[in-house]
Design an enzyme around this catalytic site. Structure first.
Site, PDB file in Angstrom:
ATOM      1  N   ASP A 177      -2.662  10.061  -9.648  1.00 57.83           N
ATOM      2  CA  ASP A 177      -2.683   9.050 -10.712  1.00 57.83           C
ATOM      3  C   ASP A 177      -1.264   8.756 -11.194  1.00 57.83           C
ATOM      4  OD1 ASP A 177      -5.436   8.889 -10.572  1.00 57.83           O
ATOM      5  OD2 ASP A 177      -5.802   9.971 -12.454  1.00 57.83           O
TER       6      ASP A 177
ATOM      7  N   ASN B  56      -2.849  13.126  -2.967  1.00 61.76           N
ATOM      8  CA  ASN B  56      -4.019  13.628  -3.693  1.00 61.76           C
ATOM      9  C   ASN B  56      -4.448  14.999  -3.179  1.00 61.76           C
ATOM     10  OD1 ASN B  56      -4.547  11.712  -5.668  1.00 61.76           O
ATOM     11  ND2 ASN B  56      -5.831  10.476  -4.348  1.00 61.76           N
TER      12      ASN B  56
ATOM     13  N   GLU C   9      -5.075   2.412  -3.653  1.00 61.89           N
ATOM     14  CA  GLU C   9      -3.615   2.528  -3.687  1.00 61.89           C
ATOM     15  C   GLU C   9      -2.944   1.252  -3.179  1.00 61.89           C
ATOM     16  OE1 GLU C   9      -4.897   4.243   0.297  1.00 61.89           O
ATOM     17  OE2 GLU C   9      -5.649   4.338  -1.740  1.00 61.89           O
TER      18      GLU C   9
ATOM     19  N   ASP D 196       0.851  -1.174   0.000  1.00 56.92           N
ATOM     20  CA  ASP D 196       0.000   0.000   0.000  1.00 56.92           C
ATOM     21  C   ASP D 196       0.896   1.236   0.000  1.00 56.92           C
ATOM     22  OD1 ASP D 196      -2.984   0.725   0.635  1.00 56.92           O
ATOM     23  OD2 ASP D 196      -1.770   2.028   1.911  1.00 56.92           O
ATOM     24  N   ILE D 197       0.520   2.249  -0.776  1.00 59.92           N
ATOM     25  CA  ILE D 197       1.250   3.512  -0.761  1.00 59.92           C
ATOM     26  C   ILE D 197       0.915   4.229   0.549  1.00 59.92           C
ATOM     27  CG2 ILE D 197       1.606   5.736  -1.885  1.00 59.92           C
ATOM     28  CD1 ILE D 197       0.614   4.409  -4.491  1.00 59.92           C
TER      29      ILE D 197
END
Length: 171
Positions: free
Chosen positions: A67, A58, A94, A50-51
Site C-alpha cells: 500500500d 506484497n 497497481e 504499471d508497477i
C-alpha cells in the site's frame, strides 16, 4: 444536505488509498477532457503504467508495504501532472493512467523518464526500488482517435514494455 451529497460523490470517484481518481472518476473526467480536446483540435497523450513485479513487493514485505508503494507511486505521478487538464488516476490494482492534453510528446517523455529516475534514486522500502513500465499513445489531433482506441493501444504498448524486460516506455 448538498455538501454531504458532494462529499459522497467525491468519495465515489476517488481511490481511498491513493486519493487519485478511481476508475469511475477517471472515466467521467477522461470523457469530458477528450471531448474538449477533440473540439479544440488539441494533442493528446494517453499513458497506462504499471508497477513492475508488484506482487513480489506484497509477498516479500506484506500488504502494508505494498500500500505504501502504491501511495508513493501515486504521489510521484501526481507531482508530474503540471496542468489542470492533466489527469492522473488509479486505473486498477497497481496500474495507473495519465492523460496529457496539448503537451508536446517530448515533454511527456521527459516527465515519464523523470518518474522512472526518481524511483531508481529513492527506494520505497528496505532497499526495494520500484520500476515501472509505460505504454504511451500520442495523437497530434485528438479528433483522430477514440477513447477506446487510446486505451486499447496504450494497453498493448504497456504489455510490450513488460514483455521486453520491464522498466521501459513504449510509444
Amino acid at each position: 444536505m448538498q455538501g454531504e451529497k458532494d462529499h459522497l460523490l467525491e468519495d465515489a470517484l476517488t481511490d481511498e488509498l491513493t486519493t487519485l481518481y478511481n476508475r469511475r472518476g477517471f472515466n467521467q473526467v477522461f470523457k469530458q477532457t477528450l471531448k474538449y480536446a477533440q473540439q479544440n483540435h488539441q494533442k493528446i497523450t494517453f499513458v497506462l503504467c504499471d508497477i513492475d513485479h508488484f506482487k513480489r513487493i506484497n509477498d516479500k514485505f506484506g500488504h502494508t508495504v505494498g500500500d505504501f508503494a502504491l501511495i508513493s507511486v501515486a504521489a510521484n505521478l501526481k507531482n508530474h501532472a503540471r496542468l489542470t487538464s492533466d489527469i492522473v488516476a488509479r486505473y486498477g490494482g497497481e496500474e495507473f493512467t495519465l492523460v496529457f492534453i496539448n503537451t508536446d510528446l517530448r515533454k511527456v517523455l521527459d516527465r515519464l523518464n523523470s518518474i522512472r529516475e526518481e524511483f531508481k534514486k529513492n527506494p520505497v522500502v528496505k532497499d526495494q526500488h520500484i520500476t515501472m513500465s509505460f505504454g504511451v499513445v500520442y495523437a497530434e489531433d485528438a479528433r483522430s482517435i477514440s477513447a477506446e482506441e487510446l486505451i486499447e493501444q496504450a494497453d498493448k504498448k504497456l504489455y510490450q514494455a513488460k514483455n521486453s524486460g520491464r522498466d521501459k516506455i513504449i510509444i
